[in-house]
Design a protein around this motif. Sequence first.
Motif, PDB file in Angstrom:
ATOM      1  N   SER B  24      14.406  12.685  -1.604  1.00 25.81           N
ATOM      2  CA  SER B  24      12.730  11.984  -1.512  1.00 25.81           C
ATOM      3  C   SER B  24      11.781  12.896  -2.719  1.00 25.81           C
ATOM      4  CB  SER B  24      12.707  13.073  -0.153  1.00 25.81           C
ATOM      5  OG  SER B  24      11.145  12.333  -0.080  1.00 25.81           O
ATOM      6  N   PHE B  25      12.538  14.266  -3.584  1.00 25.42           N
ATOM      7  CA  PHE B  25      12.133  14.643  -5.123  1.00 25.42           C
ATOM      8  C   PHE B  25      12.502  13.575  -5.147  1.00 25.42           C
ATOM      9  CE2 PHE B  25       9.794  18.357  -2.544  1.00 25.42           C
ATOM     10  CZ  PHE B  25       8.731  17.646  -2.926  1.00 25.42           C
ATOM     11  N   TRP B  26      13.949  13.546  -5.394  1.00 27.23           N
ATOM     12  CA  TRP B  26      14.380  12.303  -6.085  1.00 27.23           C
ATOM     13  C   TRP B  26      13.637  10.823  -6.350  1.00 27.23           C
ATOM     14  CZ3 TRP B  26      18.385   8.408  -6.233  1.00 27.23           C
ATOM     15  CH2 TRP B  26      19.468   8.495  -7.393  1.00 27.23           C
ATOM     16  N   LEU B  27      14.034  10.674  -5.532  1.00 30.27           N
ATOM     17  CA  LEU B  27      13.869   9.039  -5.368  1.00 30.27           C
ATOM     18  C   LEU B  27      12.177   8.885  -5.623  1.00 30.27           C
ATOM     19  CD1 LEU B  27      15.318   8.269  -2.299  1.00 30.27           C
ATOM     20  CD2 LEU B  27      15.998   7.554  -3.973  1.00 30.27           C
ATOM     21  N   GLY B  28      11.303   9.723  -5.128  1.00 24.24           N
ATOM     22  CA  GLY B  28      10.349   9.825  -5.718  1.00 24.24           C
ATOM     23  C   GLY B  28       9.664  10.181  -7.450  1.00 24.24           C
ATOM     24  N   TYR B  38       4.994   0.624   0.290  1.00 24.63           N
ATOM     25  CA  TYR B  38       4.720   0.446   0.884  1.00 24.63           C
ATOM     26  C   TYR B  38       6.095  -0.553   1.754  1.00 24.63           C
ATOM     27  CZ  TYR B  38      -0.406   1.514   0.488  1.00 24.63           C
ATOM     28  OH  TYR B  38      -1.870   1.921   0.791  1.00 24.63           O
ATOM     29  N   ALA B  39       6.920  -1.387   0.864  1.00 21.98           N
ATOM     30  CA  ALA B  39       7.292  -1.563   1.080  1.00 21.98           C
ATOM     31  C   ALA B  39       8.944  -1.625   0.213  1.00 21.98           C
ATOM     32  CB  ALA B  39       7.132  -3.388   1.252  1.00 21.98           C
ATOM     33  N   ALA B  40       9.409  -0.841  -0.642  1.00 23.70           N
ATOM     34  CA  ALA B  40      10.558  -0.294  -1.011  1.00 23.70           C
ATOM     35  C   ALA B  40      10.822  -1.893  -2.240  1.00 23.70           C
ATOM     36  CB  ALA B  40      11.507   0.211  -0.215  1.00 23.70           C
ATOM     37  N   VAL B 176      10.687   4.190   0.079  1.00 26.83           N
ATOM     38  CA  VAL B 176      11.865   4.314  -0.503  1.00 26.83           C
ATOM     39  C   VAL B 176      12.731   5.271   0.009  1.00 26.83           C
ATOM     40  CG1 VAL B 176      13.574   4.071  -2.777  1.00 26.83           C
ATOM     41  CG2 VAL B 176      11.151   2.822  -2.891  1.00 26.83           C
ATOM     42  N   SER B 177      11.909   6.635  -0.021  1.00 24.39           N
ATOM     43  CA  SER B 177      12.516   8.049  -0.254  1.00 24.39           C
ATOM     44  C   SER B 177      12.456   7.303   2.197  1.00 24.39           C
ATOM     45  CB  SER B 177      11.468   8.766  -0.510  1.00 24.39           C
ATOM     46  OG  SER B 177      10.516   9.194   0.488  1.00 24.39           O
ATOM     47  N   THR B 178      11.619   7.204   2.722  1.00 23.38           N
ATOM     48  CA  THR B 178      11.393   7.367   3.895  1.00 23.38           C
ATOM     49  C   THR B 178      12.501   5.998   4.046  1.00 23.38           C
ATOM     50  OG1 THR B 178       9.317   6.987   3.912  1.00 23.38           O
ATOM     51  CG2 THR B 178      10.316   6.165   6.229  1.00 23.38           C
ATOM     52  N   THR B 179      12.468   5.145   4.150  1.00 23.82           N
ATOM     53  CA  THR B 179      14.181   4.287   3.660  1.00 23.82           C
ATOM     54  C   THR B 179      16.199   4.868   4.123  1.00 23.82           C
ATOM     55  OG1 THR B 179      13.568   2.336   3.518  1.00 23.82           O
ATOM     56  CG2 THR B 179      15.700   1.937   3.812  1.00 23.82           C
ATOM     57  N   GLY B 423      12.856  11.432  10.630  1.00 22.82           N
ATOM     58  CA  GLY B 423      13.093  10.196   9.790  1.00 22.82           C
ATOM     59  C   GLY B 423      12.290   9.251  11.043  1.00 22.82           C
ATOM     60  N   THR B 424      11.809   9.416  12.414  1.00 24.75           N
ATOM     61  CA  THR B 424      11.275   8.956  12.765  1.00 24.75           C
ATOM     62  C   THR B 424       9.661   8.790  12.292  1.00 24.75           C
ATOM     63  OG1 THR B 424      12.310   8.844  14.916  1.00 24.75           O
ATOM     64  CG2 THR B 424      10.571   7.819  14.901  1.00 24.75           C
ATOM     65  N   VAL B 425       9.463   9.979  12.290  1.00 22.51           N
ATOM     66  CA  VAL B 425       8.308  10.641  12.019  1.00 22.51           C
ATOM     67  C   VAL B 425       7.512  10.203  10.474  1.00 22.51           C
ATOM     68  CG1 VAL B 425       6.343  12.367  11.856  1.00 22.51           C
ATOM     69  CG2 VAL B 425       7.978  12.732  13.817  1.00 22.51           C
ATOM     70  N   SER B 426       8.681   9.758  10.182  1.00 23.13           N
ATOM     71  CA  SER B 426       8.057   9.262   8.252  1.00 23.13           C
ATOM     72  C   SER B 426       7.905   8.107   8.786  1.00 23.13           C
ATOM     73  CB  SER B 426       9.171  10.354   7.294  1.00 23.13           C
ATOM     74  OG  SER B 426      10.596   9.367   8.150  1.00 23.13           O
TER      75      SER B 426
END
Lengths: 79, 585
Positions: B24-28, B38-40, B176-179, B423-426
């Motif tokens: 997540s941090f890497w993608l961030g 909002y939509a990657a 992006v990271s959520t996906t 995953g679901t909560v994010s």
Amino acid sequence: MTDRDPRGGDGTAASPVGLTLFFVYVLLYGGFMGLVLVRPDLLALRPFGGVNLAIVAGMGLIVAAFVLAVAYMFLRSAR
Amino acid sequence: MIHHTSFIAVAIFATFVLGVLGLSFWLGRKGQSASGYYAAHGQIHWFVNGIAFAGDYLSAASFLGICGMIAFSGYDGFLYSIGFLAGWIVALFVIAEPIKALGTFTFADALDSRFNSRGIKLSVAISTLVVSIFYLIPQMVGAGSLITPLLGLPHEVGVVLVGVTVTLIVVTAGMVSTTWVQFIKGSLLVFFCGVLTVLILGRGLEVNAGREGAENLAPQVRTVAADGRVLIDGEPQTDDHDLRPVGTILKLPERYGEARSTGPLGPLAYLAALEDSTVVTWSAKKHADDAGRHTTYSPVERRGGDLLKPGGYFKGLTTGNLADRLDFASLMLALFCGTASLPHILIRYYTVKDGAAARKSTVVGIAAIGVFYVLTLFLGLGAMTSGALDPTDTNMAAPLLAKSFSNTLFAVISAIAFTTVLGTVSGLIMAGSGAVAHDLLENVCGMQMTDHEKIRCGKLAAVGLGIVAMVLGILFRNFNVSFLVGWAFNIAASANLPALVMLLFWPRTTRQGIVAAVTIGMLSSLAWILLSADTFEKVYGLSKDMAVTPFSQPGLVTIPLGFLVLVIVSLLTPPPLPVSSPSRR
């Protein structure tokens, strides 16, 4: 009528193929749930290799969803 | 039951969580815009998005809740699997491509695309928040259930751990990271559930699995004394004096003679053998007196065939009680209609480039989710006969089933279950933060924000939602997570589906009709739930006879009500004016 007519071709409409397949699945799902509600005893019958109808029908609904989804993808791609 | 942790369990668990956070941090680190957050940027590949759909959708309810329900009540948990999957048919055939064409970032964008109405944005944003919060509760409860046996920490710590981790995931890189978190989680979940199912079939059915002699069939009593101490059969709970794990086969079919094991079985042979076996399940009965609150767990000998037909959990299916049957029908309708109305599922359609990609990713999602739900039946039945169940916690059936094979597998499955929750909560927090920042503050309140401010606003909303989720996860700790998810589906289907479907299929739909349908659908389903027998008994601690509604699940009444309200209000208000082009932002 607006140019966002749901029957129009701007991508905001559900396709007729999709709607047809949707109603096919509604019949399958509704029929199964109707059986669960009205005659659950029938689902205890074991017509297929010792596995009861409840499991066969339940698995069948899951497989049917996948088969219809794949069929839809090919039908839409072919258009 | 008292659970102990092991070094390997902690190590595997920490590896999973840190790996997800690291990704997540890497993608961030990549530069962000509001469209990216909002939509990657709408650039996710359809296959990745399809598996991410599975990651989004296969929540704690699907994994922990359904397995637990099947393990303790038999076939009825599988009805949830069927209903959850069937909902994707609505998403694919009716919603997928139109919602992609209509919206930008959020569900409110799609419903408002023809009208540019603040009323629609406000009502839909509120319904998105309500549905997301109701869906968050079971995920957080599931997290707390996992942490206790895995790390030996209290339920509350598990909830806080998930809340903090997920909030970090969402605020670092948004969609992006959520996906990618959901993609990894969806892949791992389906793969390892497949591994577990192979192990179950390889072990076959065993008499008194996991123990030397026969299962002790004496009832067990757990008491929470007035001073807070926990007693087992009247003595303080210790490592040496605890509840016994439960759930075994008492007798195999006659064709196996005196054998104590069937040996490896194919999927159909496994089900057929279980049908003819005698199984011991455990029921719980509660009562309270001056000494404290007592729960008595009693063994029930049952024919396998009775556990593999409907009626074990939904008692009304066999007793013929009309209200109970309507309750069941209402739940199954809500599961069917609810999937395509869940905000965190709908926003995933904005992460792909076009309608064709939306369609293909839904098909991939259905394949992955369908395979998983077939596996849930074997996982639940495997847990039922594993001799490893904790009678106090139905949500722990799947991880404890894994523990009956090995501690390593237990750690892996628990870590995957934990990433399932992550995953679901994010996804839910993403949907909720979009509703607050994009819909409410920017579009309803008219706050002018730069791209950077929009992202910061979304992140602040995500932090707020994370805190709300943690508090609710602690308050609702004793609920089966599938049961709780049923509420979220009912509210989503009642509030969102009528407006969405009518917008697509009825040109006479007006903005007033949409606002009324969303508002009435949400409020009526919420009110119905709060006044239902289930809530009176399990939330308020009151007699269910005091309930106002005739059955607990509202969908059967409130979904048609949403359609009716929309049609009446639309007919009573001026028709929408023609517009020359889509009003997409």
